[in-house]
Design a protein around this motif. Sequence first.
Motif: not given
Length: 389
Positions: A117-141
């Motif tokens: 589904v589009g929303r989890p796919w976009a969030l998954h892509n975003g997660f893959l591009f996040t910095s490994p130095e970040s401790e937290w992932f924050l998804g927001m609409d």
Amino acid sequence: MIIQSTISLLLLLIQVPATALLLSRLLKGPRRYPPLEPQQPTPEMLGTVSVIVPTLNEALRISPLLAGLSRQSYEVREIIVVDSRSQDGTPDLVKAAQQKDPRFRVITDDPLPSGWVGRPWALHNGFLFTSPESEWFLGMDADIQPHPGLVASLVKTAAAEGYDLVSLSPQFILKYPGECWLQPALLMTLLYRFDPAGIHTEQPERVMANGQCFLCRRSVLAAVNGYSSASSSFCDDVTLARNIAAAGFKVGFLDGAKVLKVRMYEGAMETWKEWGRSLDLKDASDRAQVWGDLWLLSAVQGLPILILLGFLPLLPLPPLLPLRLLWGLNIFLLIIRFALLLAIAPSYDRKNARGGWLFWLSPLADPLAVLRIFLSAFRTPREWRGRNY
């Protein structure tokens, strides 16, 4: 008289155990974690959060989010907007925000693969591009309007309470009469089925979550392979949260009415169509749980108004014990309903709403709200946010 007694007994058999279950949940309310307040970050929080925002044609409502994220402090390392090829200029608004705040960047997700589904796919892509130095992932609409101090408050609360994942319920902005009447009734279907916000739920299958503001440890999200386990879910937030809870991590759902607002849908019809079809949570629940929830909602939310209206021609009541017990039980359920309405009033911004007084008549919409959950529970969505599936 015999028919009335028999019907009353049958309804009591349906409603009494449901009422007991409802009370067992509501009585946890006094122990709940208080609503979050805005906070300031501390030095050790520097750059610990990566914010991900999925978008698809959000130009008309994303500006308050972009402005609100810019007002978050140094705990936010980066703000990645994952755009699914919007046609309305959404990426241009993000690029304009980037000129003032270099933490913003926009990426385009890959074409939607089969089974996603589009929303989890976009969030998954975003997660893959996040910095490994970040401790937290924050998804927001894109429809969220965050207050200054939101992200710092989230991170501090998660750390203090030992949460690996925590999401927030927002304050809802209402504008039009129909939604002032219908939306609180739809929200009540969640309040009846789950523990109050701020209560830690031990059973993974009863965990509640809200993807509009969804903070998760990056290491935990990596351990479950991002959003893969919720790839086909139209309620990916709840599905993912329950999977993470089942893996042994601590998941929380808290009251965020003082730190973020949301303008979800325009009017009653859009609220009925768009929000109503995900409220059944069938993608995150097994069939027995869905049926159990439908029984509960019918018994304690859908039936009381109908039963009490049906009693009006019988007043004064004949001296039949089952009939009088049924009358008393449903009066009690209606009192609970209005007490809950009073309790959730701070979760609504009705200052600029036309017909805001209709909020107090929302119990009359309860049969419709329960009907909406029934209709959704037996239908698989074929279209969502402009995409066909």
